[in-house]
Motif scaffolding. Structure first.
Motif, PDB file in Angstrom:
ATOM      1  N   LEU A 121       0.841  -1.194   0.000  1.00 56.86           N
ATOM      2  CA  LEU A 121       0.000   0.000   0.000  1.00 56.86           C
ATOM      3  C   LEU A 121       0.880   1.249   0.000  1.00 56.86           C
ATOM      4  O   LEU A 121       1.922   1.267   0.663  1.00 56.86           O
ATOM      5  CB  LEU A 121      -0.910   0.005   1.229  1.00 56.86           C
ATOM      6  CG  LEU A 121      -1.967  -1.085   1.278  1.00 56.86           C
ATOM      7  CD1 LEU A 121      -2.624  -1.110   2.641  1.00 56.86           C
ATOM      8  CD2 LEU A 121      -3.016  -0.881   0.198  1.00 56.86           C
ATOM      9  N   PRO A 122       0.478   2.302  -0.721  1.00 58.14           N
ATOM     10  CA  PRO A 122       1.276   3.522  -0.744  1.00 58.14           C
ATOM     11  C   PRO A 122       1.300   4.213   0.621  1.00 58.14           C
ATOM     12  O   PRO A 122       0.305   4.165   1.350  1.00 58.14           O
ATOM     13  CB  PRO A 122       0.577   4.403  -1.789  1.00 58.14           C
ATOM     14  CG  PRO A 122      -0.769   3.830  -1.968  1.00 58.14           C
ATOM     15  CD  PRO A 122      -0.683   2.382  -1.613  1.00 58.14           C
ATOM     16  N   HIS A 123       2.399   4.836   0.982  1.00 63.28           N
ATOM     17  CA  HIS A 123       2.605   5.561   2.246  1.00 63.28           C
ATOM     18  C   HIS A 123       2.571   4.634   3.455  1.00 63.28           C
ATOM     19  O   HIS A 123       2.278   5.064   4.574  1.00 63.28           O
ATOM     20  CB  HIS A 123       1.589   6.700   2.425  1.00 63.28           C
ATOM     21  CG  HIS A 123       1.583   7.661   1.284  1.00 63.28           C
ATOM     22  ND1 HIS A 123       2.599   8.545   1.057  1.00 63.28           N
ATOM     23  CD2 HIS A 123       0.693   7.828   0.272  1.00 63.28           C
ATOM     24  CE1 HIS A 123       2.325   9.244  -0.044  1.00 63.28           C
ATOM     25  NE2 HIS A 123       1.180   8.818  -0.542  1.00 63.28           N
ATOM     26  N   ARG A 124       2.830   3.331   3.220  1.00 63.40           N
ATOM     27  CA  ARG A 124       2.893   2.365   4.314  1.00 63.40           C
ATOM     28  C   ARG A 124       4.121   1.476   4.111  1.00 63.40           C
ATOM     29  O   ARG A 124       4.543   1.274   2.980  1.00 63.40           O
ATOM     30  CB  ARG A 124       1.632   1.505   4.357  1.00 63.40           C
ATOM     31  CG  ARG A 124       0.446   2.224   4.961  1.00 63.40           C
ATOM     32  CD  ARG A 124      -0.822   1.512   4.587  1.00 63.40           C
ATOM     33  NE  ARG A 124      -2.008   2.252   4.982  1.00 63.40           N
ATOM     34  CZ  ARG A 124      -2.533   3.266   4.307  1.00 63.40           C
ATOM     35  NH1 ARG A 124      -1.964   3.674   3.188  1.00 63.40           N
ATOM     36  NH2 ARG A 124      -3.616   3.880   4.721  1.00 63.40           N
ATOM     37  N   ALA A 125       4.613   0.956   5.231  1.00 62.72           N
ATOM     38  CA  ALA A 125       5.757   0.054   5.134  1.00 62.72           C
ATOM     39  C   ALA A 125       5.333  -1.239   4.448  1.00 62.72           C
ATOM     40  O   ALA A 125       4.190  -1.673   4.577  1.00 62.72           O
ATOM     41  CB  ALA A 125       6.295  -0.243   6.526  1.00 62.72           C
ATOM     42  N   CYS A 126       6.248  -1.829   3.733  1.00 68.11           N
ATOM     43  CA  CYS A 126       5.978  -3.092   3.048  1.00 68.11           C
ATOM     44  C   CYS A 126       5.711  -4.178   4.089  1.00 68.11           C
ATOM     45  O   CYS A 126       6.463  -4.327   5.053  1.00 68.11           O
ATOM     46  CB  CYS A 126       7.165  -3.476   2.176  1.00 68.11           C
ATOM     47  SG  CYS A 126       6.983  -5.074   1.393  1.00 68.11           S
TER      48      CYS A 126
END
Ligand SMILES: [Zn+2]
Length: 72
Positions: free
Chosen positions: A38-43
């Motif tokens: 998800l964008p703006h979240r850690a993998c």
């Protein structure tokens, strides 16, 4: 007691329900492991964000691989 002021027409109903569709969340590919995240979240798989390790994912990745093995 509250009562509806006006009858909801079939057109009103359809106009409202036009926004009831499900939206698929955006996803970017992780630059480190290449999995969708998800964008703006850690993998969730490797725990990196902007090239830095921000999550400990040893247990989680072990669990994920175990679950994947069970599925097969
Ligand atoms: Zn990753």
């Amino acid at each position: 007691m509250g009562l509806p002021g006006h009858r909801r027409t079939s057109s009103d109903k359809r106009k409202r329900s036009a926004h009831f569709n499900l939206v698929t969340p955006n996803s970017n590919l992780c630059p480190k492991c290449g999995k969708a995240s998800l964008p703006h979240r850690a993998c969730a798989f490797c725990g990196t964000y902007k090239g830095k390790q921000v999550l400990k994912v040893d247990k989680r990745s072990a669990r994920a691989t175990r679950a994947a093995k069970k599925k097969k």
